[in-house]
Design an enzyme around this catalytic site. Structure first.
Site, PDB file in Angstrom:
ATOM      1  CG  ASP A  12      25.990  38.903  59.487  1.00  0.00           C
ATOM      2  OD1 ASP A  12      26.963  39.004  60.270  1.00  0.00           O
ATOM      3  OD2 ASP A  12      25.995  39.397  58.350  1.00  0.00           O
ATOM      4  NE  ARG A  59      42.547  41.918  48.566  1.00  0.00           N
ATOM      5  CZ  ARG A  59      43.262  41.986  47.449  1.00  0.00           C
ATOM      6  NH1 ARG A  59      44.432  42.609  47.439  1.00  0.00           N
ATOM      7  NH2 ARG A  59      42.809  41.450  46.333  1.00  0.00           N
ATOM      8  CB  ILE A  95      33.830  32.563  50.760  1.00  0.00           C
ATOM      9  CG1 ILE A  95      33.042  31.556  49.906  1.00  0.00           C
ATOM     10  CG2 ILE A  95      34.032  33.874  50.009  1.00  0.00           C
ATOM     11  CD1 ILE A  95      31.629  32.004  49.553  1.00  0.00           C
ATOM     12  CB  SER A  96      36.593  33.952  55.385  1.00  0.00           C
ATOM     13  OG  SER A  96      35.243  33.729  55.699  1.00  0.00           O
ATOM     14  CG  ASN A  97      40.349  36.318  50.688  1.00  0.00           C
ATOM     15  OD1 ASN A  97      40.866  35.281  50.298  1.00  0.00           O
ATOM     16  ND2 ASN A  97      39.701  37.150  49.894  1.00  0.00           N
ATOM     17  CG  ASP A 128      40.790  32.517  41.676  1.00  0.00           C
ATOM     18  OD1 ASP A 128      40.856  33.758  41.680  1.00  0.00           O
ATOM     19  OD2 ASP A 128      41.012  31.820  42.677  1.00  0.00           O
ATOM     20  NE  ARG A 131      37.786  38.044  39.951  1.00  0.00           N
ATOM     21  CZ  ARG A 131      38.107  38.219  41.220  1.00  0.00           C
ATOM     22  NH1 ARG A 131      39.039  37.458  41.793  1.00  0.00           N
ATOM     23  NH2 ARG A 131      37.511  39.151  41.933  1.00  0.00           N
ATOM     24  CG  HIS A 155      41.432  33.097  46.183  1.00  0.00           C
ATOM     25  ND1 HIS A 155      41.003  33.423  44.915  1.00  0.00           N
ATOM     26  CD2 HIS A 155      40.932  34.058  46.993  1.00  0.00           C
ATOM     27  CE1 HIS A 155      40.273  34.515  44.960  1.00  0.00           C
ATOM     28  NE2 HIS A 155      40.224  34.930  46.218  1.00  0.00           N
ATOM     29  CG  MET A 206      32.821  35.934  46.664  1.00  0.00           C
ATOM     30  SD  MET A 206      34.062  34.754  46.090  1.00  0.00           S
ATOM     31  CE  MET A 206      33.156  33.217  46.221  1.00  0.00           C
TER      32      MET A 206
END
Ligand code: LMR
Length: 295
Positions: A12, A59, A95-97, A128, A131, A155, A206
């Site tokens: 990181d 977000r 995984i990043s949007n 997804d 869920r 996604h 997640m």
């Protein structure tokens, strides 16, 4: 926790040493090391079999996943460049949007570096499926452990298409149940963003879903011949170049795409599939021709 993890490298740009020190005290067999700042990125990747990229900003309420594009696209691009240079044979889990665009971005970067293996690049859509399994089990009063709903497409919003007709064990839904469950699965990420009220998006569910996909990848790398997961990958299942579907995982990545899930689906699912295509295509195109990729 997984006995299949021998070494865990955490990278990181901030606070990673403390997390690594903390995790390394668990009496599990894996060695945990922290890598801090871009000058340590290359060393964090050397020797990796699986690289997981959850980096970027989340977000806030009122934002779409696509609103993250301008920031996260660059972050994914530079991380994937480093993977190409230091861990070219690794499975890459993105995984990043916005996932519908970041996976095509990663593919372009790998192509430019001459190391692209489409069988080893995965957009992680496991959340997804997690869920869908949870909400269907609750709605139909089923044992969670038995429930498996394939989720295809992408996604984001309507591109997330749970194939409820393919739920195992076989179960019937009214039209109202299908509409309600589909909307709930498609909006689940936004529900978390709103509930967190500015403090980010899903992290714990997640992490659970991401860990499941890593475990499946490690089992496949270890030679287990019975590993299936849904993932967003380069695909020939539809006319779209990237599409999430169930795949069989093997030592070399995607071993087979399970096309049967798209056969014999309901009229509702056929229409939903057609409806998602233009939206998913636009997100894919945006990733392929993004300025970050020189387009
Ligand atoms: C999710 O589905 O929870 C993630 O994609 C995060 C988000 O922004 O919704």
């Amino acid at each position: 926790m997984s006995p299949l993890v021998s070494t865990l490298h955490l990278y990181d740009i901030a606070n990673v040493r403390g997390v690594a020190e903390d995790l390394s005290h668990c009496n599990t067999p894996s060695q945990v090391l922290g890598f801090h700042g871009s000058e340590e990125l290359a060393n964090s990747l050397k020797g990796a079999d699986v690289v997981v990229i959850p980096a970027g900003i989340p977000r806030k309420p009122g934002m779409t996943r696509d609103d993250l594009f301008s920031t996260n696209a660059n972050i994914v691009k530079s991380l994937v460049e480093a993977v190409a240079d230091n861990a070219r044979d690794a499975f890459i889990h993105i995984i990043s949007n916005p996932l519908n665009s970041t996976v095509p971005i990663a593919a372009e970067v790998l192509k430019q570096k001459g190391v692209y293996d489409p069988k080893k690049l995965f957009g992680i859509t496991t959340l997804d499926v997690v869920r869908a399994n949870t909400f269907v089990a609750l709605k139909k009063n089923l044992r969670l452990i038995d429930v498996d709903v394939p989720v295809v497409g992408g996604h984001d919003g309507i591109t997330i298409l749970p194939l409820l007709s393919k739920t195992r064990p076989s179960v019937s839904f009214t039209d109202e149940e299908v509409e309600e469950l589909t909307a709930r699965i498609q909006n689940a990420g936004t529900m978390v963003v709103e509930a967190k009220a500015g403090a980010g998006s899903a992290t714990l569910s997640m992490a659970y879903a991401g860990a499941r996909f890593v475990e499946s990848s490690l089992r496949a790398l270890d030679g287990d011949g019975d590993v299936y997961e849904c993932a967003y990958i380069q695909s020939e299942l539809t006319e779209l170049p990237f599409f999430a579907s169930r795949v069989k995982l093997g030592r070399k990545g995607v071993e087979a795409v399970i096309s049967a899930d798209l056969q014999g689906v309901t009229e509702y699912e056929v229409k939903a599939l057609e409806a998602l295509k233009p939206e998913l295509k636009a997100s894919i195109d945006k990733g392929v021709v993004s300025p970050q990729n020189g387009g």
